[in-house]
Design a protein around this motif. Structure first.
Motif, PDB file in Angstrom:
ATOM      1  N   GLY A 293       0.811  -1.201   0.000  1.00  0.00           N
ATOM      2  CA  GLY A 293       0.000   0.000   0.000  1.00  0.00           C
ATOM      3  C   GLY A 293       0.849   1.259   0.000  1.00  0.00           C
ATOM      4  N   ARG A 294       1.887   1.264   0.811  1.00  0.00           N
ATOM      5  CA  ARG A 294       2.770   2.430   0.848  1.00  0.00           C
ATOM      6  C   ARG A 294       3.529   2.597  -0.463  1.00  0.00           C
ATOM      7  NH1 ARG A 294       5.157   2.031   7.089  1.00  0.00           N
ATOM      8  NH2 ARG A 294       3.391   3.130   8.058  1.00  0.00           N
ATOM      9  N   ARG A 295       3.931   1.481  -1.061  1.00  0.00           N
ATOM     10  CA  ARG A 295       4.630   1.562  -2.349  1.00  0.00           C
ATOM     11  C   ARG A 295       3.700   2.131  -3.424  1.00  0.00           C
ATOM     12  NH1 ARG A 295       5.609  -3.537  -3.175  1.00  0.00           N
ATOM     13  NH2 ARG A 295       3.789  -3.803  -4.544  1.00  0.00           N
ATOM     14  N   ASP A 296       2.449   1.676  -3.419  1.00  0.00           N
ATOM     15  CA  ASP A 296       1.488   2.183  -4.395  1.00  0.00           C
ATOM     16  C   ASP A 296       1.205   3.666  -4.181  1.00  0.00           C
ATOM     17  OD1 ASP A 296       1.353  -0.354  -5.443  1.00  0.00           O
ATOM     18  OD2 ASP A 296      -0.559  -0.861  -4.472  1.00  0.00           O
ATOM     19  N   GLU A 302       4.290  10.264  -6.955  1.00  0.00           N
ATOM     20  CA  GLU A 302       5.350  10.622  -7.896  1.00  0.00           C
ATOM     21  C   GLU A 302       4.772  10.931  -9.270  1.00  0.00           C
ATOM     22  OE1 GLU A 302       7.933   7.264  -7.549  1.00  0.00           O
ATOM     23  OE2 GLU A 302       9.004   8.073  -5.807  1.00  0.00           O
ATOM     24  N   ALA A 303       3.725  10.198  -9.657  1.00  0.00           N
ATOM     25  CA  ALA A 303       3.065  10.492 -10.926  1.00  0.00           C
ATOM     26  C   ALA A 303       2.327  11.824 -10.846  1.00  0.00           C
ATOM     27  CB  ALA A 303       2.092   9.369 -11.276  1.00  0.00           C
ATOM     28  N   GLN A 312      -2.351  20.158  -7.470  1.00  0.00           N
ATOM     29  CA  GLN A 312      -2.045  18.740  -7.641  1.00  0.00           C
ATOM     30  C   GLN A 312      -0.621  18.449  -7.164  1.00  0.00           C
ATOM     31  OE1 GLN A 312      -3.752  16.096  -8.736  1.00  0.00           O
ATOM     32  NE2 GLN A 312      -5.448  16.771 -10.005  1.00  0.00           N
ATOM     33  N   GLN A 313       0.305  19.297  -7.548  1.00  0.00           N
ATOM     34  CA  GLN A 313       1.701  19.109  -7.155  1.00  0.00           C
ATOM     35  C   GLN A 313       1.859  19.202  -5.635  1.00  0.00           C
ATOM     36  OE1 GLN A 313       3.786  22.153  -9.304  1.00  0.00           O
ATOM     37  NE2 GLN A 313       3.315  21.287 -11.318  1.00  0.00           N
ATOM     38  N   GLY A 319       1.452  14.528   0.407  1.00  0.00           N
ATOM     39  CA  GLY A 319       1.312  13.089   0.573  1.00  0.00           C
ATOM     40  C   GLY A 319       2.638  12.415   0.839  1.00  0.00           C
ATOM     41  N   LEU A 320       3.683  12.816   0.125  1.00  0.00           N
ATOM     42  CA  LEU A 320       5.010  12.244   0.351  1.00  0.00           C
ATOM     43  C   LEU A 320       5.544  12.619   1.733  1.00  0.00           C
ATOM     44  CD1 LEU A 320       6.478  12.841  -3.215  1.00  0.00           C
ATOM     45  CD2 LEU A 320       6.123  10.613  -2.123  1.00  0.00           C
ATOM     46  N   ALA A 321       5.223  13.818   2.186  1.00  0.00           N
ATOM     47  CA  ALA A 321       5.629  14.231   3.538  1.00  0.00           C
ATOM     48  C   ALA A 321       4.932  13.382   4.591  1.00  0.00           C
ATOM     49  CB  ALA A 321       5.300  15.711   3.750  1.00  0.00           C
ATOM     50  N   PHE A 322       3.631  13.183   4.415  1.00  0.00           N
ATOM     51  CA  PHE A 322       2.869  12.393   5.385  1.00  0.00           C
ATOM     52  C   PHE A 322       3.303  10.931   5.351  1.00  0.00           C
ATOM     53  CE2 PHE A 322      -1.328  10.415   6.711  1.00  0.00           C
ATOM     54  CZ  PHE A 322      -1.170  10.733   8.052  1.00  0.00           C
ATOM     55  N   LEU A 323       3.584  10.416   4.161  1.00  0.00           N
ATOM     56  CA  LEU A 323       4.064   9.041   4.033  1.00  0.00           C
ATOM     57  C   LEU A 323       5.402   8.877   4.743  1.00  0.00           C
ATOM     58  CD1 LEU A 323       3.696   6.227   2.770  1.00  0.00           C
ATOM     59  CD2 LEU A 323       4.808   7.107   0.706  1.00  0.00           C
ATOM     60  N   ALA A 324       6.296   9.832   4.566  1.00  0.00           N
ATOM     61  CA  ALA A 324       7.605   9.772   5.232  1.00  0.00           C
ATOM     62  C   ALA A 324       7.436   9.822   6.748  1.00  0.00           C
ATOM     63  CB  ALA A 324       8.482  10.929   4.754  1.00  0.00           C
ATOM     64  N   LEU A 325       6.511  10.661   7.228  1.00  0.00           N
ATOM     65  CA  LEU A 325       6.252  10.737   8.667  1.00  0.00           C
ATOM     66  C   LEU A 325       5.777   9.392   9.199  1.00  0.00           C
ATOM     67  CD1 LEU A 325       5.793  12.242  11.359  1.00  0.00           C
ATOM     68  CD2 LEU A 325       3.540  12.907  10.483  1.00  0.00           C
TER      69      LEU A 325
END
Length: 512
Positions: A293-296, A302-303, A312-313, A319-325
């Motif tokens: 799920g995290r990989r997806d 990234e897309a 959108q950007q 999202g990448l910040a929250f995922l890293a957290l």
């Protein structure tokens, strides 16, 4: 959706309105007369919803995420407030929440509780699409479709409360499962109910269109989203994740009716709030935190970074910040958050429609605090979080998420006296927030105030509707070594109130 909603089997089992083709005049929604009130009182309807919500909140899929919940309630209540009468004759007090589920689903429960799956939030391409689905659900509540269904079921003695709760939970993953639960022992009434479902859905369509139009949303969003789902369902024979269609079939007639209504309305170009993109990103991360799920999620972000629109950007960067957290990479989280803020920061001297459309400030501030309060941060960073949280809550006083984060920061910084004073005041001002009582209990525990800790937990359980657990906490408080004479008096009085409420609820719901 759920057993009692726009997008469930039971929603396709809703009794028809007295005049389903009645024209909606001006800005006021149609009234229902006394039919629904005779079969199910507003008080009982609300209590019924609260009972079901107790089970929903205990479900592992219930998403107790403050920023997402705050966004959904801001969106939903703004829609409700846009049209006189949208609360219906019962003056329903709406509450919106999210479920961690990839199914494209949303649902309504008795009494104005409306839920949305994370899959629906992520799949919506515009805020108007999400607003369209939520407006439709509001339409079901305002027109008391649920009350009519339950009232008719009461006459047939075919809908025990237990079955309804099970169906509400089962529907979160599969509308077919919900149908199986509800149809057990109910065959005699099913066909009669199905005969009425199309009219109820058409009425909810009309009411939903009026609500989202009055709220300033693009009404083409509803049709666009439904048609996209319908096209996908033709390719995949309505797979499980298309629960919205399998339990709520979108007929060509309904699509045509919606398109005709769109032509009658003036075009309303709308720039989505940045908060919409940030919430989508947050929901994408939280709905599946497995390795895959995290990989997806990372692949999707990234897309999305390659999109031309700044919102959108920024959504992808957030999202990448929250995922890293969530993965414990605090430096990476802060870096992506800084990039997201820079992406949407207006150039000096430039004001655009985009920059006026909701700047995501409260969500940016909230994520910054989450990073500072994450495990592993040094005390100077945590202490700075207290100052930042205090500044944020004063700058954005309407944000309940930021207000609670200030309490969390005080506890994390070891400032327990300040925390208990602040949280006591908050619990008096906002009596319906269980989290405040949980935090207060935590602060009392750190101070070694055991009786007060259990008393605060009891209030949290009361807010969640778990009355037996609340009584048990009061009993623990009564036995605590530091309980005072005053505390004993408060405990006795509160216990009597809770037991009286238990008795009253049993009386109200005994026929269901």
């Amino acid at each position: 959706m759920t057993a009692l909603a726009l997008c469930t089997a039971a929603a396709c089992a809703i009794a028809a309105p007295a005049d389903p083709l009645k024209k909606i005049d001006g800005n006021r929604l149609p009234t229902l007369g006394d039919t629904a009130r005779q079969v199910l009182s507003p008080v009982v309807e609300r209590r019924l919803g609260e009972v079901i919500m107790r089970d929903v909140r205990r479900d592992a899929a219930y998403l107790d995420d403050a920023p997402i919940t705050e966004y959904l309630n801001n969106l939903g209540n703004a829609l409700v407030s846009s049209v006189p009468g949208a609360r219906g004759e019962t003056n329903a007090d709406f509450s919106f929440f999210a479920m961690r589920d990839t199914n494209l689903n949303a649902f309504a429960l008795p009494g104005g509780f409306i839920g949305a799956h994370t899959g629906l939030i992520v799949a919506a391409q515009t805020e108007s699409e999400l607003a369209g689905v939520m407006s439709h659900e509001i339409g079901h509540v305002s027109q008391r479709h649920i009350a009519r269904m339950l009232g008719q079921q009461k006459q047939d003695v075919l809908l025990p409360l237990a079955a309804m709760i099970l169906a509400a939970l089962a529907a979160k993953s599969s509308s077919d499962a919900a149908m199986g639960v509800l149809m057990g022992g109910q065959g005699l009434a099913v066909q009669r109910q199905l005969n009425f479902s199309r009219e109820a859905e058409r009425e909810a369509d009309r009411v939903g269109f009026q609500i989202m139009s009055a709220g300033g949303y693009d009404t083409t969003g509803m049709v666009g989203f439904f048609k996209r789902l319908q096209s996908a369902s033709k390719l995949y024979d309505i797979p499980a994740h298309m629960a919205h269609l399998s339990s709520h079939p979108l007929t060509a007639e309904r699509i045509t009716d919606m398109q005709a209504r769109i032509r009658e309305l003036p075009k309303k170009p709308r720039v989505d709030n940045l908060d919409f993109q940030l919430v989508r990103a947050r929901a994408r991360v939280l709905q599946d935190e497995s390795v895959n799920g995290r990989r997806d999620a990372r692949t999707a972000f990234e897309a999305q970074l390659k999109e031309q629109h700044r919102h959108q950007q920024a959504g992808a960067q957030y999202g990448l910040a929250f995922l890293a957290l969530r993965q414990g990479n605090l430096a990476e989280a802060q870096s992506w958050l800084d990039k997201a803020r820079a992406t949407v920061k207006p150039k000096e001297g430039v004001l655009s429609a985009e920059s006026n459309a909701g700047d995501g400030a409260t969500m940016f501030a909230g994520l910054a605090l989450e990073i500072k309060l994450a495990p592993g941060q040094p005390q100077p960073v945590v202490q700075q979080a207290v100052q930042d949280a205090d500044a944020a809550r004063q700058r954005y006083p309407l944000s309940r998420a930021l207000a609670r984060q200030y309490g969390e920061a005080l506890i994390a910084a070891g400032r327990y006296d300040e925390a208990t004073r602040y949280l006591r005041d908050q619990t008096q001002l906002y009596r319906e927030e269980p989290k405040l009582h949980d935090m207060l209990a935590k602060a009392y525990a750190r101070q070694g105030k055991i009786a007060l800790q259990h008393m605060a937990l009891a209030e949290s359980y009361v807010m969640a509707g778990a009355l037996p657990a609340a009584v048990a906490q009061l009993e623990l408080a009564r036995k605590a070594g530091d309980v005072s004479f005053y505390d004993q008096a408060v405990i006795d009085a509160r216990e009597r109130e809770i037991k009286e409420r238990q008795k009253a609820e049993k009386e109200q719901l005994k026929d269901f």
